[in-house]
Scaffold this motif. Structure first.
Motif: not given
Ligand code: 5GP
Length: 164
Positions: A155-161, A163
């Motif tokens: 699925t499309k990764r959520d780059w706003s999170v 890490d």
């Protein structure tokens, strides 16, 4: 039971060569490799290369909805091949597994009368299959994990999170 048969990508590579070798040793020279999608797509491509068959085709059959959950009958999804000019052709139907065998049987029946000869090749065959395939790499009665379907779809990764 929870026990599974695990096919790794490495083993898949071995299986595809071994299965093609069985076909070659048997003297069968298919004009077309017909994969049953989606499970048969990867083995079909591998067999096409190993047997030097350029004419690779696919049929979409819908039967399973989950682990051991099936529709009542397999359904061939359009477009189905029309086999124009293939009435003398030797076909090799390939799939990942003949479990109940009903999927392979429906494709075999679809081909009958339209082509010259039909044979079947699978990586796995279960003992209760209604179709006894011509070429089988391994027999098992366990549920099989295939390398192409043992992980959830990406699925499309959520780059706003972050890490950090
Ligand atoms: P059949 O019509 O022979 O019961 O099953 C055909 C299709 O169901 C296979 O091509 C495969 O996609 C799926 N299937 C059947 N048994 C198994 C299994 O043990 N493991 C997985 N992953 N799929 C299976």
């Amino acid at each position: 039971s929870e026990e599974r048969e695990i096919l790794t990508w490495d083993k898949f590579g071995e299986a595809s060569r071994a299965l093609a070798q069985m076909v070659a040793d048997d003297g069968y020279e298919p004009d077309m490799v017909l994969s049953i999608a989606r499970g048969g797509l990867l083995i079909g491509g591998a067999m096409g290369y190993a047997l030097s068959v350029k004419n690779t085709y696919t049929m979409n059959v819908e039967f399973y909805t989950g682990v051991d959950e099936r529709l009542e009958v397999p359904r061939i999804l359009p477009p189905a091949p029309d086999f124009v000019d293939l009435h003398d052709a030797k076909i090799l139907i390939v799939d990942d597994v003949a479990d109940t065998g009903h999927t392979l049987k429906s494709v075999e029946e679809f081909c009958e009368g339209k082509v010259g000869e039909v044979r079947t090749a699978v990586i796995y065959e279960k003992s209760h299959s209604v179709v006894k395939c011509d070429y089988v790499w391994k027999r098992t009665d366990l549920w099989i994990n295939f390398p192409w379907s043992d992980q959830p779809p990406v699925t499309k990764r959520d780059w706003s999170v972050a890490d950090a």
